[in-house]
Enzyme design. Sequence first.
Site, PDB file in Angstrom:
ATOM      1  N   CYS A  17       0.889  -1.159   0.000  1.00  0.00           N
ATOM      2  CA  CYS A  17       0.000   0.000   0.000  1.00  0.00           C
ATOM      3  C   CYS A  17       0.927   1.209   0.000  1.00  0.00           C
ATOM      4  O   CYS A  17       2.148   1.050  -0.160  1.00  0.00           O
ATOM      5  CB  CYS A  17      -1.002  -0.020   1.153  1.00  0.00           C
ATOM      6  N   THR A  21       2.045   3.433   2.316  1.00  0.00           N
ATOM      7  CA  THR A  21       3.059   3.421   3.370  1.00  0.00           C
ATOM      8  C   THR A  21       3.511   2.015   3.725  1.00  0.00           C
ATOM      9  O   THR A  21       4.532   1.834   4.391  1.00  0.00           O
ATOM     10  CB  THR A  21       2.491   4.030   4.660  1.00  0.00           C
TER      11      THR A  21
HETATM   12  C1  RB5 Z   1      -4.015   5.348   0.418  1.00  0.00           C
HETATM   13  O1  RB5 Z   1      -4.099   6.700   0.141  1.00  0.00           O
HETATM   14  C2  RB5 Z   1      -3.144   5.099   1.642  1.00  0.00           C
HETATM   15  O2  RB5 Z   1      -3.794   5.535   2.785  1.00  0.00           O
HETATM   16  C3  RB5 Z   1      -2.805   3.633   1.750  1.00  0.00           C
HETATM   17  O3  RB5 Z   1      -2.186   3.211   0.573  1.00  0.00           O
HETATM   18  C4  RB5 Z   1      -1.838   3.235   2.845  1.00  0.00           C
HETATM   19  O4  RB5 Z   1      -0.706   4.031   2.859  1.00  0.00           O
HETATM   20  C5  RB5 Z   1      -2.418   3.071   4.191  1.00  0.00           C
HETATM   21  O5  RB5 Z   1      -1.766   2.621   5.142  1.00  0.00           O
END
Ligand code: RB5
Length: 143
Positions: free
Chosen positions: A64, A66
């Site tokens: 994802c 982060t």
């Molecule tokens: C998406 O915008 C972001 O919140 C997701 O990819 C992730 O980083 C969440 O932990």
Amino acid sequence: MIGIASDHAGFETKRKLIEYLTGSGYEVKDFGTSSPESMDYPDVAHPLAESLARGDIELGIGLCGTGNGISMTLNKHKEVRAALCWNEELASLARHHNDANILTLPARFITSDEAIRITATFLKETFDGGRHRRRIEKIPCAQ
Ligand code: RB5
């Protein structure tokens, strides 16, 4: 068999990882997402974790933006040891010390080439066992 899942933030890196993995001879099961459209990472993380728990896949990769959301979701499953890694040394230690069975990647903070190198390291390294086995056996909580 390697399982892979990402939300929209990891979609492009996932595509490149699948290309790399299939080109390297791995069988890959893609749990989505299947477009760069915004979606919720738990919707792909739970199916990936359930597949690992059933033994349909040996190892997994989750992405994802982060790497945190997908890691948190995956690690709710007692069979999963998901490790968030942003360099090769962390990926190597995640296998050697933690017997991590899912690599999670912060797609917005690493390049696709870095993601490929980290993944290659994760897949080639193995668990050291010994004192590390005793430690990972203490990870599950009673509830
Ligand atoms: C998406 O915008 C972001 O919140 C997701 O990819 C992730 O980083 C969440 O932990």
